[in-house]
Enzyme design. Structure first.
Site, PDB file in Angstrom:
ATOM      1  N   TYR A  21      68.965 -43.793 -18.164  1.00 18.16           N
ATOM      2  CA  TYR A  21      70.167 -44.283 -18.863  1.00 18.16           C
ATOM      3  C   TYR A  21      70.205 -43.630 -20.235  1.00 18.16           C
ATOM      4  CZ  TYR A  21      73.538 -46.979 -21.395  1.00 18.16           C
ATOM      5  OH  TYR A  21      74.626 -47.315 -22.150  1.00 18.16           O
ATOM      6  N   ASP A  34      64.900 -38.986 -25.143  1.00 15.13           N
ATOM      7  CA  ASP A  34      65.772 -40.060 -25.599  1.00 15.13           C
ATOM      8  C   ASP A  34      64.882 -41.266 -25.900  1.00 15.13           C
ATOM      9  OD1 ASP A  34      67.429 -42.227 -25.863  1.00 15.13           O
ATOM     10  OD2 ASP A  34      68.720 -41.730 -24.157  1.00 15.13           O
ATOM     11  N   LYS A  82      69.028 -47.885 -31.708  1.00 16.96           N
ATOM     12  CA  LYS A  82      68.663 -49.285 -31.499  1.00 16.96           C
ATOM     13  C   LYS A  82      67.880 -49.923 -32.654  1.00 16.96           C
ATOM     14  CE  LYS A  82      69.692 -50.053 -26.757  1.00 16.96           C
ATOM     15  NZ  LYS A  82      69.914 -48.967 -25.813  1.00 16.96           N
TER      16      LYS A  82
HETATM   17  C1  LIG Z   1      71.018 -48.031 -25.529  1.00 20.79           C
HETATM   18  C2  LIG Z   1      70.648 -46.650 -25.159  1.00 20.79           C
HETATM   19  C3  LIG Z   1      71.514 -45.573 -25.385  1.00 20.79           C
HETATM   20  C4  LIG Z   1      72.910 -45.763 -25.952  1.00 20.79           C
HETATM   21  O1  LIG Z   1      72.897 -46.253 -27.242  1.00 20.79           O
HETATM   22  P1  LIG Z   1      74.240 -46.953 -27.825  1.00 20.79           P
HETATM   23  O2  LIG Z   1      73.898 -47.240 -29.239  1.00 20.79           O
HETATM   24  O3  LIG Z   1      74.447 -48.177 -26.988  1.00 20.79           O
HETATM   25  O4  LIG Z   1      75.343 -45.971 -27.661  1.00 20.79           O
HETATM   26  C5  LIG Z   1      71.086 -44.316 -25.032  1.00 20.79           C
HETATM   27  N1  LIG Z   1      69.866 -44.107 -24.507  1.00 20.79           N
HETATM   28  C6  LIG Z   1      68.995 -45.111 -24.286  1.00 20.79           C
HETATM   29  C7  LIG Z   1      67.643 -44.815 -23.719  1.00 20.79           C
HETATM   30  C8  LIG Z   1      69.359 -46.423 -24.583  1.00 20.79           C
HETATM   31  O5  LIG Z   1      68.516 -47.427 -24.330  1.00 20.79           O
END
Ligand SMILES: *Cc1c(COP(=O)(O)O)cnc(C)c1O
Length: 453
Positions: free
Chosen positions: A159, A262, A291
């Site tokens: 994700y 990520d 986050k």
């Molecule tokens: C939450 C998340 C995103 C997206 O971040 P947003 O601030 O919601 O756009 C991307 N990659 C990972 C691994 C995430 O957990």
């Protein structure tokens, strides 16, 4: 159609006007008003006016690691508010942004002899940071004389966000691909790595060979590999061995792909190391964080890259990295992020995460005995109860609230990543509440699927 009378309660007014995440307009799902938030606790008011004090087992989607109304974060926001809240970042700069970039570079995964992540792009959300990372990778390949390298290799179960390019590297089955078949690029996907708990030398080797084959078959069209290191979050809370990251680094180097980690969910201690990459001693070419960056106060994310990637793009005739949000480097968000990273920098998170992880492992153990439960796992300060079948989200959420716990299950997963300030008693309340909610809702009527793979 039913004629709506004038909405009166806040929840009714919300239902008449707002969207919520991944929801239909005016869905029939329950909604709670947050009346107060302090430390690890939320005070909720339900549709019927009943109040509940709950421990936030979600850290507001992985972000509020220091809890709500933290004195240092509150003070940082107020201090910056008294200076200025926002200025454009084109042609202007300010100390919160510069300080934040320096802090991030100092904290970022590094290893002797390897290039450092030393250049920072401040984005306004995680998804945007991923977009910028993907753009940068394509611009890098073009600048390096490989303009055909426009697509990405990812692993299933990932994700990476909700914007178009980010969606395009999410899991192609469980992600949102099916809703936008014409708009998502033809990226390629390797299998999900073996689970950390059950991986064997053979299964890891077989996985690495498959990734290698896919990489070699598509090499000339691929700009980068993008993965969530160690723990796939919103794609299924799947933990996998650090060794897989070393394999991905080797494959990326062999074929000239950039490696993008990520770390938006895993960064800042959640998995037990400061960054998940640190479990493997691997340094990516590009890293995204978000986050917990602001301790959950304001929306802010960042993309970091090596000096080589930055200079290759900059020295190309096009030169500029083609992104620049209106609210880039928002000073309020940067100021709070600096306060949040200051707390992280003190290092107490390491003992907190270890303590919380041990509490989650001990507290969730009994959930294994439930028939409806397929697996229970913890990694760092993350605890997961995986069911055989889809969670009844409304029923489990409501039952957990009755036990004083806020959770937001998805698919077949009831999980928690508590704030780092959670006490032993808070963790006990979370694990007992999660287990009781699953038992009440999914036992004993849920039959075990003996044929499940
Ligand atoms: C939450 C998340 C995103 C997206 O971040 P947003 O601030 O919601 O756009 C991307 N990659 C990972 C691994 C995430 O957990």
């Amino acid at each position: 159609m039913r004629h709506e009378s004038m909405p009166t309660s806040l929840i009714q007014r919300d239902r008449a006007r707002l969207w919520h995440p991944y929801a239909a307009a005016s869905p029939d799902l329950p909604l709670w008003e947050v009346e107060a938030a302090d430390g690890v606790r939320l005070r909720l008011r339900g549709d019927d006016g009943t109040q509940h004090e709950v421990v936030d087992a979600m850290s507001s989607w992985w972000s509020a690691v220091h809890g709500y109304r933290h004195p240092a974060l509150d003070a940082a926001a107020k201090r910056q508010l008294d200076r200025f809240s926002h200025v454009m970042f084109g042609g202007l700069t300010h100390s919160p942004a510069v300080e934040l970039a320096e802090r991030l570079v100092e904290m970022a995964p590094a290893a002797p002899g390897l290039p450092r992540l030393e250049r920072v792009f401040l984005a306004d959300s995680g998804s945007v940071a991923v977009e910028v990372a993907l753009k940068l990778a394509v611009q890098f390949q073009t600048a390096a004389g490989k303009p055909a390298r426009q697509r990405f290799l990812s692993i299933r179960g990932g994700y990476h966000g909700d914007t178009f390019a980010a969606m395009g590297v999410c899991d192609p089955v469980d992600g949102m691909h099916s809703a936008f078949p014409g708009l998502l690029a033809g990226n390629v996907f390797a299998p999900r790595p073996p689970a950390a708990a059950s991986a064997t030398r053979d299964s890891l080797q077989a996985w690495a060979l498959e990734v290698q084959d896919i990489a070699s078959a598509h090499a000339e069209g691929l700009a980068a590999i993008i993965v969530e290191p160690i723990l796939q979050g919103a794609g299924g809370m799947h933990a996998y061995p650090a060794e897989c990251l070393r394999e991905l680094r080797l494959i990326a180097d062999r074929y000239g792909f950039l490696l993008i980690f990520d770390e938006i969910a895993t960064g800042f201690g959640r998995t037990g190391e400061l960054f998940a990459a640190d479990h493997a001693g691997v340094v990516p070419d590009i890293m995204c964080v978000g986050k917990a960056l602001t301790g959950g106060y304001l929306t802010l994310a960042a993309m970091l890259c090596t000096g080589e990637v930055a200079s290759t793009v900059s020295e190309d005739c096009a030169g500029a990295l083609l992104h620049g949000p209106t609210f880039m480097g928002n000073p309020l968000a940067c100021a709070v992020a600096n306060a949040s990273l200051g707390i992280i920098g003190d290092g107490g998170w390491r003992a907190d995460v270890a303590r919380i992880g041990a509490g989650l492992t001990a507290g969730l153990g009994s959930a294994r005995e439930l028939e409806a439960v397929r697996d229970v796992r913890t990694i760092g300060a993350v605890g997961v109860i995986e069911l055989h079948d889809a969670v009844d989200v409304t029923a489990v959420t409501t039952a957990a609230i009755r036990h004083g716990v806020w959770v937001r299950p998805f698919r077949n997963l009831v999980y928690t990543m508590p704030p780092y300030i959670s006490t032993a008693a808070d963790i006990q309340q979370i694990t007992a509440g999660m287990t009781a909610a699953v038992a009440e809702v999914h036992e004993p009527s849920t039959a075990r699927r003996g044929d499940a793979a």
